[in-house]
Design an enzyme around this catalytic site. Sequence first.
Site, PDB file in Angstrom:
ATOM      1  N   PRO A  88       0.828  -1.325   0.137  1.00 43.68           N
ATOM      2  CA  PRO A  88      -0.002   0.200   0.193  1.00 43.68           C
ATOM      3  C   PRO A  88       0.923   1.347   0.010  1.00 43.68           C
ATOM      4  CG  PRO A  88      -0.378  -1.281   1.970  1.00 43.68           C
ATOM      5  CD  PRO A  88       0.649  -2.104   1.153  1.00 43.68           C
ATOM      6  N   GLU A 115       2.513  -8.031   8.312  1.00 43.97           N
ATOM      7  CA  GLU A 115       2.517  -6.583   8.489  1.00 43.97           C
ATOM      8  C   GLU A 115       3.408  -5.836   7.624  1.00 43.97           C
ATOM      9  OE1 GLU A 115       0.571  -4.746  10.765  1.00 43.97           O
ATOM     10  OE2 GLU A 115      -0.607  -6.493  10.785  1.00 43.97           O
ATOM     11  N   ARG A 152      -4.551  -7.080 -20.695  1.00 39.23           N
ATOM     12  CA  ARG A 152      -5.384  -6.576 -21.667  1.00 39.23           C
ATOM     13  C   ARG A 152      -4.884  -5.579 -22.443  1.00 39.23           C
ATOM     14  NH1 ARG A 152      -8.762  -2.626 -20.766  1.00 39.23           N
ATOM     15  NH2 ARG A 152     -10.481  -3.422 -21.602  1.00 39.23           N
ATOM     16  N   ASP A 167     -11.423   2.294 -23.951  1.00 40.50           N
ATOM     17  CA  ASP A 167     -11.646   2.200 -22.401  1.00 40.50           C
ATOM     18  C   ASP A 167     -11.819   3.378 -21.897  1.00 40.50           C
ATOM     19  OD1 ASP A 167     -11.695  -0.452 -22.593  1.00 40.50           O
ATOM     20  OD2 ASP A 167      -9.571  -0.640 -22.093  1.00 40.50           O
TER      21      ASP A 167
END
Length: 254
Positions: A88, A115, A152, A167
């Site tokens: 993250p 963690e 893709r 898209d």
Amino acid sequence: MKIEILSLIPGVFADVFDESILGAAKRSGLIDITIHNFRDFGEGRHKTVDDAPFGGGPGMLLKPGPLVSAIRNLRDSGPIAPVIGLTPQGVPLTQNMAKELACHERLILVCGRYEGFDERILPAFDVQISIGDYVLTGGEFAAMVIVDAVSRMIPGTVGCEASVKEDSFYDGALDHPQFTRPATWEKSSVPSVLLDGHHAKIIAWRRGEALARTAAKRPDHFRRLPLSQDDRGLLQTAFCPQSESNEIRRKIKV
Ligand code: 6GU
């Protein structure tokens, strides 16, 4: 493209890449995905890969030794490949990054658990990627998202190349509204411009709607869009069914 994924729970990837477009891309040899369990590089009889943080605190961290050995082993086992750490704390994934990653012959995706990573692991990554501002229990689902978004972008995976270019986000704008049969459903009708078969008018209408929708839903992206004189004209007349077009025009001051 060869995609290699390092994970402690390889079982979660079972079958996810085997259906639909990714499955077809695998079967036709456009992508080849291998999952490696880095516990194979764990220490001692228990194949340990984690330990408690120095200084205290909750949870366990991935130790540097086993994971970095696994990364080096994999990196040196084939063509040059960026090593991507999933965390993250990484740079948020964007469509442009997916396009860029699709140009590589090989990718190595490293899924954390617990963690997080001992800080000394980080130099083994060429880049760290996050898929959004929320915390997952590990990098596995992020790896699936990246494999899907990158695959893709490889020519030949999505049946029609033109559909990729249309898209959302491909050129920075969201996709225009889309409709299929029936032309009228529960008293709601498809915009008549789409039924008239006038190709140039349809293109212009779609561009106007895409811009109006981007302005309404993603002003952060809209501000970065290069707008032509034609675009400004189209925005004046755009009607976006999911939002109040007058409100949009007020916001973007066209
Ligand atoms: Cl890449 N990993 C984890 N554990 N959580 C995340 C993430 C990655 N991206 C967003 N949240």
